[in-house]
Write an enzyme that holds these catalytic residues in place. Sequence first.
Site, short mmCIF file in Angstrom:
data_model
loop_
_atom_site.label_atom_id
_atom_site.label_comp_id
_atom_site.label_asym_id
_atom_site.label_seq_id
_atom_site.Cartn_x
_atom_site.Cartn_y
_atom_site.Cartn_z
N SER A 52 -37.80 18.25 -56.16
CA SER A 52 -38.94 17.48 -56.70
C SER A 52 -39.87 17.05 -55.58
O SER A 52 -41.09 17.10 -55.74
CB SER A 52 -38.46 16.27 -57.49
OG SER A 52 -37.74 15.40 -56.65
N GLY A 75 -50.36 6.99 -56.71
CA GLY A 75 -50.19 6.98 -55.25
C GLY A 75 -48.77 7.28 -54.83
O GLY A 75 -48.28 6.74 -53.84
N ALA A 109 -47.26 13.05 -54.56
CA ALA A 109 -48.28 14.04 -54.92
C ALA A 109 -49.67 13.46 -54.74
O ALA A 109 -50.56 14.10 -54.16
CB ALA A 109 -48.07 14.51 -56.36
N ARG A 135 -27.52 19.92 -62.23
CA ARG A 135 -27.40 18.63 -62.90
C ARG A 135 -27.09 18.75 -64.39
O ARG A 135 -26.30 17.98 -64.92
CB ARG A 135 -28.69 17.85 -62.70
CG ARG A 135 -28.85 17.49 -61.25
CD ARG A 135 -30.15 16.85 -60.93
NE ARG A 135 -30.11 16.41 -59.53
CZ ARG A 135 -31.13 15.88 -58.90
NH1 ARG A 135 -32.27 15.71 -59.51
NH2 ARG A 135 -31.01 15.50 -57.65
N GLU A 143 -44.62 15.07 -60.75
CA GLU A 143 -43.75 15.08 -61.93
C GLU A 143 -44.53 15.10 -63.23
O GLU A 143 -44.04 15.58 -64.26
CB GLU A 143 -42.81 13.86 -61.90
CG GLU A 143 -41.74 13.91 -62.99
CD GLU A 143 -40.73 12.78 -62.90
OE1 GLU A 143 -40.67 12.11 -61.85
OE2 GLU A 143 -39.99 12.58 -63.89
N HIS A 152 -29.55 12.92 -65.18
CA HIS A 152 -28.81 13.02 -63.92
C HIS A 152 -27.34 12.67 -64.18
O HIS A 152 -27.05 11.69 -64.84
CB HIS A 152 -29.41 12.06 -62.88
CG HIS A 152 -28.95 12.34 -61.49
ND1 HIS A 152 -27.68 12.02 -61.05
CD2 HIS A 152 -29.58 12.92 -60.43
CE1 HIS A 152 -27.57 12.39 -59.79
NE2 HIS A 152 -28.69 12.94 -59.38
N ARG A 201 -34.49 21.04 -63.20
CA ARG A 201 -34.90 20.96 -61.81
C ARG A 201 -33.67 20.90 -60.90
O ARG A 201 -32.72 20.19 -61.19
CB ARG A 201 -35.75 19.71 -61.57
CG ARG A 201 -36.11 19.50 -60.11
CD ARG A 201 -37.08 18.36 -59.92
NE ARG A 201 -36.52 17.05 -60.20
CZ ARG A 201 -35.68 16.40 -59.38
NH1 ARG A 201 -35.31 16.94 -58.24
NH2 ARG A 201 -35.23 15.21 -59.72
#
Lengths: 250, 594, 216
Positions: B404, B11, B14, B297, B389, B236, B399
């Site tokens: 995202s 949930g 997406a 990144r 993802e 990251h 990415r």
Amino acid sequence: MPDAKEVIVRVKRQVSPKGTPYWEEFALPWRPAMNVIICLRDIAENPVTREGQRTTPISYDSNCLEEVCGSCAMLINGKARMACSALVDKLDQPIRLEPFSKFPVVRDLAVDRQFMFESLKRVKSWIPIDGTYDLGEGPRMAPETQEKAYPLSRCISCGSCLEVCPQVNDNNKFIGAAIISQVRLFNMHPTGAMHAKERIAALMEPGGIQDCANAQNCVKACPKDIPLTESIAEMNRQAWKQALVGWLVG
Amino acid sequence: MRQPKIIVVGGGLAGLMATIRIAEAGVSVDLFSIVPVKRSHSVCAQGGINAAKNQKGEGDTTWKHFDDTIYGGDFLANQPLVRRMCEAAPGIIDLLDRMGVMFNRTPEGLLDYRRFGGTMYHRTAFAGATTGQQLLYALDEQVRRHESEDRVKKYEGQTFLSAVIDGGGVCRGICAMDLRSMEVKTYPADAVIFCTGGIGAIFGRSTNSVVCTGSAQSALFQQGVDYANGEFIQVHPTAIPGEDKLRLMSESARGEGGRVWVPKNPADTRPARSIPEAERFYFLEDWYPKYGNLVPRDIATRAIHRIVYQERLGIAGQAAVYLDVTHISREVLDRKLEGILEIYEKFLGVDPREEPMKVFPAMHYTMGGMWVNSEDQATNVPGIFAAGECEYQYHGANRLGANSLVSCIFGGGLAGPAAVKYARSLEKGAESTSTGVYENERKRQEEKNQALISPDGTENPMTIWRELGDVMTEHVTVTRINKDLQTADVKIRELLERYGRINLSDRTKWSNQTLNFARELGNMLVLARVVTLGALERNESRGAHYKPDFPERDDANWLKTTRAKWRNGEIRFGYEPVDISQIPPRARRYDAAK
Amino acid sequence: MSRTATRSETDYLLRKLHSFTGVIPVGAFLAEHFWSNSYALVSRAQYDAKSQELQTIPFRVAVEWLFIFLPMLYHGGYGIYIWLRGKSNISAYPWVGNWLYTTQRYTGLIAFAYIGWHLYTERWLTHGKSTYTDVEDLLQNPYALAFMFIGVLASSFHLGVGIWNFLCKWGLAATVKAQRAAGALGATVGFAFSVIGVLIVLSFWLNWHPFDFYLK
């Protein structure tokens, strides 16, 4: 602090919704920058009480661990807090952990906050868009409106405002500050405002906004610093106007 | 006509978008989630969502967004669908705007856009520094509306165990466990969409939420759903170190002008603010003059690693660099970055408006995921779709920031109608599948629970998990060396073997989080091998995958999608060509114009 | 949108009526009552004259019931119902607002009991013809005197906090700043009423008339 190298944690436990609560105490090795989640994970890795009794890991809700998902709210030293942002070094020991008292306990520190999500349904906390197909841009909005609305939209439904509210208890199913504030948010949006009346009507049902008694604990307890008392005042104004003046002037 | 039934598992953005689309099509949908959907990991996304609306008069176009995305992903993404996503992005922003997302505004009342890594354009719409939270809430509200009108039924507090696959290899539903009653049940469906998010937990500590274990993906992989590009893991560059979690410090801090630096003298013990400009080393600006602090990144992460591990310039000799926003006015910071600065302040007790933040890279995102086709998010198992993802489609080898959220919503929005179409096209739906198929799957899962709960083991699942996280973080993140990857795989296999002797400290039958975690852990171990072995195989450097022994991108041999398959309990790798029909590959450099 | 009060709104309206009656007419009456009683600070005769004037207004019984007794009964009675449905938690959350919340309940109860007794002694026993001497005699009883002080202070406090609550709960003070101002207003009213109330009681008890120089 009993020992500089130890963290003492007392947990109020309950095996199931109908179980009898009991306390267990744990002694954990202190490390820098510990929070309550780290304590609970330590216990899960070695579930042995301070007296040396083997026990079960503690059930609790958690997810994001950065105070945006709203899962890990519990009573920490008697206060409604998020466990992830409760730093051990800033807490008096022994650290007492208890489940929220205004929601049904599932097990140990995990509680059922479905009431809040049901309430969001009750007040129609959404913008009723026609569909997800392409209908162009949304309505323009003054930056000032956005700046007022944005803080309200950060509510994480943690339930702290209900937990600390003296008006929320077994005798009184007050809907609570978070939900009232959401109504304000949706009534503020240009499209949402088109349906303000039905949200306000829902807020005036039993357990609605009238049950607020202005203790103002909610705004103090809110981990996201949402101006809840302003929201309640604003919705109070919208509500009585609709209830008392609405039938006069339409 | 037969009314199809569709299940969505997960949930987050997406999953919610897929759910809305299905409900809109008038088809009933069951939405499964471990946590109440409003608490999904999407809330953690901070910086924004990309769309080339060109509202700053910079001449931005969806093609440039597409080009930046492909280039940023080092040409590993299949291009046609990425192009469609970039073209759809402005419409997605409009939709979210209409749903009431409190995006920041310009004085004219239009949406404001900020700059993000890997682009020269102001392309990122944002709602303070909690854009993911705002977007998730907007979709959550729409789903709640459909729920109140009985088009959606939520099953929150349920964990997915396995797909129900019939003798013909077609998915006919799922098997799930209620996290309170621990009851294992099957739920028939004509199509199932998986939106089960990230896999951070296989790295122990990451920027991901607790539920991001990849367990569902791994379970499906072990049932025959292929897993693509697993080795591409985004680390990251800027996170706040912590023992329980590495909390993200959004790229938006740099997008709004934040600068990364270290003292030129690592022995400098003065407070950061009293170190004069001349004695600071702004290494990103120095090494990458064109993009400066806004390099993608993977570049920023490797630069920080180089500063700390090779140049030995980490702050006071530690693994940390400064991320400095103190030169930006308090008013701007509070308006645009309050949410993230507040996190730093809350968890470290230091005000980042006054003191530069200490940050270090952290595992953040998996570009890889379940293999899906390039039209409609379908996996190789009929009836199983994937979005968000947990699938591999949009980001190639790396990415870009703020891409995202758009890929989640686009993918979910595509998967929903695709699943409806598929379900309607079935001659025989789940209702004509024999009950034996469901019953067998349920029994198989019950047996797994029984095996875990039997009291003859010695191994603690938390300990296995910690060891897994340590080995993955050490060997399978920023810098990959084949020898180390082999070591890692040996270790994971040892952990798998120990997993067989697991001992649960909780054997109760109500709300047993230990049992659930143990089940997830088994799946995490398998997925960890997919990632590790995929990295071992790929002898080149591309995007986030960096091997010092193979420092160049090798298009001749490796411009290929990795496709891991599960065959008789073993991981097998296949490779397939990348669709580069739109933009021919070129060298990816951020130290000069592209 | 045309509207009629639906059943589900009854609770809301009753609660709003409680809040409203607290200020008008109950609060307003308290102000009037303190004002007319403060004639005792001038002289016994002035007090009796004022008292006589009020006792001889047209439609007195109707006015008393409609504007004083019934609203008070409702405000007090419904107030007790509200009290029973709240659950104080100041030990866990000892914040100012929370203290006010709790004390508002106790002072309300005290004030309600006190007003009942006050009506009994001054309205019922005197058949609506109370004089300075009646009050003076009553206050020779130390318990009555103590209860009078307590009642006056409880009522004043309850009104002061009530004004703050009223302004917040009707959204008239909506921003934090406005609510702070409303709080200051409530505190001022509460304080002023306390002082005047205590002075009036002292006047009856000590036969003390600080404004009698007017008459000299």
